[in-house]
Design an enzyme around this catalytic site. Structure first.
Site, short mmCIF file in Angstrom:
data_model
loop_
_atom_site.label_atom_id
_atom_site.label_comp_id
_atom_site.label_asym_id
_atom_site.label_seq_id
_atom_site.Cartn_x
_atom_site.Cartn_y
_atom_site.Cartn_z
N ASP A 42 0.86 -1.17 0.00
CA ASP A 42 0.00 0.00 0.00
C ASP A 42 0.91 1.24 0.00
OD1 ASP A 42 -2.36 1.65 0.50
OD2 ASP A 42 -1.52 1.85 2.53
N ASP A 44 -0.03 5.05 0.86
CA ASP A 44 -0.15 6.07 1.92
C ASP A 44 -0.30 5.44 3.29
OD1 ASP A 44 -0.07 8.05 -0.06
OD2 ASP A 44 -2.21 7.80 -0.44
N ASP A 50 1.08 9.44 5.30
CA ASP A 50 -0.20 9.75 4.65
C ASP A 50 -0.45 11.24 4.66
OD1 ASP A 50 -2.62 9.56 3.45
OD2 ASP A 50 -3.68 8.77 5.21
N CYS A 119 -6.19 2.33 -8.07
CA CYS A 119 -7.64 2.44 -8.27
C CYS A 119 -8.00 3.91 -8.21
CB CYS A 119 -8.42 1.67 -7.20
SG CYS A 119 -10.17 2.12 -7.21
N CYS A 127 -16.57 -0.13 -8.23
CA CYS A 127 -15.60 -0.81 -9.09
C CYS A 127 -15.12 -2.09 -8.40
CB CYS A 127 -14.41 0.10 -9.36
SG CYS A 127 -13.38 0.37 -7.91
N CYS A 129 -11.85 -2.72 -8.18
CA CYS A 129 -10.44 -2.55 -7.83
C CYS A 129 -10.21 -1.77 -6.54
CB CYS A 129 -9.65 -1.94 -8.99
SG CYS A 129 -10.35 -0.48 -9.75
N ARG A 130 -11.20 -1.03 -6.07
CA ARG A 130 -10.97 -0.26 -4.86
C ARG A 130 -10.90 -1.21 -3.66
NH1 ARG A 130 -10.90 4.70 -2.50
NH2 ARG A 130 -12.15 5.08 -0.65
N LYS A 131 -9.75 -1.22 -2.98
CA LYS A 131 -9.62 -2.08 -1.81
C LYS A 131 -10.73 -1.74 -0.81
CE LYS A 131 -5.35 -0.54 -1.49
NZ LYS A 131 -4.00 -0.23 -0.98
N ASP A 156 -1.76 -0.62 5.87
CA ASP A 156 -1.94 -0.04 7.21
C ASP A 156 -3.38 -0.03 7.68
OD1 ASP A 156 -2.51 1.95 5.25
OD2 ASP A 156 -2.37 3.49 6.81
ZN LIG Z 1 -11.38 1.07 -8.66
#
Ligand SMILES: [Zn+2]
Length: 557
Positions: A42, A44, A50, A119, A127, A129-131, A156
């Protein structure tokens, strides 16, 4: 379907933003560590501090020790990718060009990455792809020429770990002050900072690779007592032993016998209860112990590898093995073993049981052959078929029960889950043992087909293998799902650590209260009124988890 054979998200990655960082690296030559090919990070809060919606390269600040830690991974031959949610793109807080400038600065400070996966969407975009959706993990694995299950992701927050598990990858949580306590409780693997996460990744990778393999052995006796799940998670280690021995004899208990018959690599099974392992043991019978010792001697084993879980002792059996004349014994023992054990192995807490066992096999000089992935697997010729009442493949298996009631899903909740899954268009099969038929009938009455008591373990394995997903607690069928590559919605009571007992290397969503008071009690029946670790699960969460794990509508009628 094995998760490493198909990538359901492949064509939907946010590749347009994968701009910087690959020049000069080229397609990396695959390095085949036993466990991992790649580490996904990851951005940030994990690699750099971040700074919300940062579009300014000047504000990039690596976390302490990041450069050196990443260089240790690179030196070990692991490929590196960044997987990052940047909804600031969707919201117009910064441009793609600004983001690329930030990423160029990250590489200036931390060295190059083999891939960047971004993403650009917002939660409202829905979507893949967004974790915590697994899309970025699948896309990163694809870019790096490997599979999600051969990746470990460091992040994190809970979204990072969730994305990793949903893709069948390992996930390490490195909390920051903003990480929520429930996210820390739910994570199966937590490290204090990025350098120590990296050290543990490298340690686990090394631990399953023998310093050197010995000459081929004639007969090796392997031991794994206790239940079906215990035997199933030892499968990779048994296959490693089988690769280096001409003959493998397994000693197991009565409750693990059916599972042992499903495992590849075993030539002969000896079944005998062990009163220092079994949860409801009979008194020690000296004649039975003498009989067991004689049977072990008759195996004529050159050596023995005694597998145990973290709260079991290998030493009483090691004594019997000595009395049976076995001269080389390997076992995990924190307790002083005296002369009972030749290869005394130790493992830190928190290591997944399959890897814990593989590391003992490695200490004894055995490793999985190249091409045999460190996943749970069943023998190809197990030969069972699923009941005809199951209908066509693609159903959702709901298995509410467990031999330990503390790990079972309450019947009333399971009924609501069955109703919610059915309402969402899934075909639900409710499974359970012969002694669970009252409960499975009640659950199936709310939606689904009752198959309680209709299968033996081999039949259940065949049933699970054709499911789109399995909804199950921490019990044997979760490991059958892992062994057949079927995604798991894990209703995981935290009585034992998720990091050790969670479904291994298979796409998983964990639900339930990981911080409930039963945590780490190893209780067989729930010590807390109301079974709060699971009773608070919302059936809608289960439906959503199935949607996350089965992206193309598999399992929908
Ligand atoms: Zn996405």
């Amino acid at each position: 379907m094995r998760q490493d054979q198909e990538d359901p998200y492949q064509r939907r990655s946010a590749r347009g933003y994968a701009g910087v960082g690959r020049a000069g690296h080229g397609p990396a030559e695959p390095t085949r560590g036993v466990l991992y090919d790649a580490v996904l990070l990851d951005r940030d809060g994990t690699l750099i501090e971040d700074v919300p919606y940062n579009g300014d390269p000047e504000k990039v600040r690596p976390v302490p020790g990041a450069r050196a830690a990443l260089d240790r991974l690179r030196a070990a031959g692991l490929r590196l990718a960044v997987v990052t949610n940047q909804s600031g793109l969707a919201r117009g807080y910064f441009s793609a060009e600004q983001m690329r400038a930030v990423h160029a600065r990250v590489e200036e400070l931390l060295g190059g990455f083999d891939a960047w996966l971004v993403c650009p969407h917002d939660d409202s975009d829905g979507c893949d792809c967004r974790k915590p959706a697994p899309g970025l993990v699948y896309a990163a694995a694809h870019e790096l020429g490997t599979t999600a299950s051969r990746c470990v992701l460091v992040g994190d927050i809970g979204r990072d770990v969730g994305a990793a598990l949903a893709a069948g990858a390992a996930g390490v949580l490195v909390p920051t002050p903003v990480t929520r306590p429930e996210e820390i409780a739910a994570a199966g693997w937590v490290a204090t900072d990025l350098p120590s996460a990296v050290d543990e990744i490298l340690r686990r990778q090394r631990a399953v690779q023998p310093a050197r393999t010995g000459d081929p052995v004639g007969t090796t006796l392997v031991v794994r007592s206790d239940s079906a799940g215990d035997v199933l998670v030892t499968g990779p280690a048994i296959r490693a032993v089988a690769a280096g021995a001409q003959r493998v004899v397994l000693l197991c208990g009565p409750r693990g016998r059916a599972a042992a018959e499903l495992l590849p690599g075993i030539d002969e099974i000896i079944e005998h209860p062990l009163p220092w392992i079994d949860p409801a043991p009979a008194p020690v019978d000296p004649d039975a112990m003498r009989d067991l010792t004689a049977r072990l001697a008759a195996v004529g084993a050159d050596e023995a590898v005694v597998f145990t879980s973290f709260h079991q002792s290998a030493l009483p059996l090691a004594l019997l093995l000595r009395m049976a004349g076995i001269t080389r014994i390997a076992a995990i023992s924190d307790d002083y073993p005296g002369s009972l054990v030749d290869i005394r192995h130790r493992v830190p807490v928190g290591v997944p049981e399959p890897e814990r066992a593989l590391s003992l096999a490695a200490a004894a000089g055995y490793r999985l052959p190249v091409g045999d992935e460190p996943v749970l697997r069943l023998r190809d010729d197990a030969g069972a078929s699923r009941p005809t009442a199951a209908g066509d493949p693609g159903y959702v298996v709901l298995h509410p029960g467990s031999a330990a009631s503390s790990r079972a899903c309450p019947t009333e909740l399971a009924a609501r889950i069955a109703a919610a899954l059915t309402a969402a268009g899934h075909r639900v099969l409710v499974t359970g043992g012969p002694d669970e038929r009252t409960a499975t009938a009640r659950v199936a009455a709310s939606g689904g087909t009752d198959l309680g008591g209709r299968t033996d373990l081999a039949g259940l394995a065949a049933l699970v293998a054709d499911a789109a997903a399995v909804v199950v607690g921490n019990t044997g069928p979760a490991h059958l799902a892992a062994a057949t590559g079927v995604p798991v919605v894990s209703l995981f009571a935290p009585t034992v650590p998720f990091g050790q007992w969670g479904p291994y290397r298979v796409p998983t969503v964990r639900l339930g209260d990981a911080a409930a008071p039963c945590r780490d009690t190893r209780a067989a029946s729930c010590p807390v009124p109301g079974h709060p670790c699971l009773s608070g699960v919302d059936p809608a969460e289960v439906v959503e988890a199935v949607r996350t794990l089965v992206p193309r509508g598999g399992g929908i009628r």
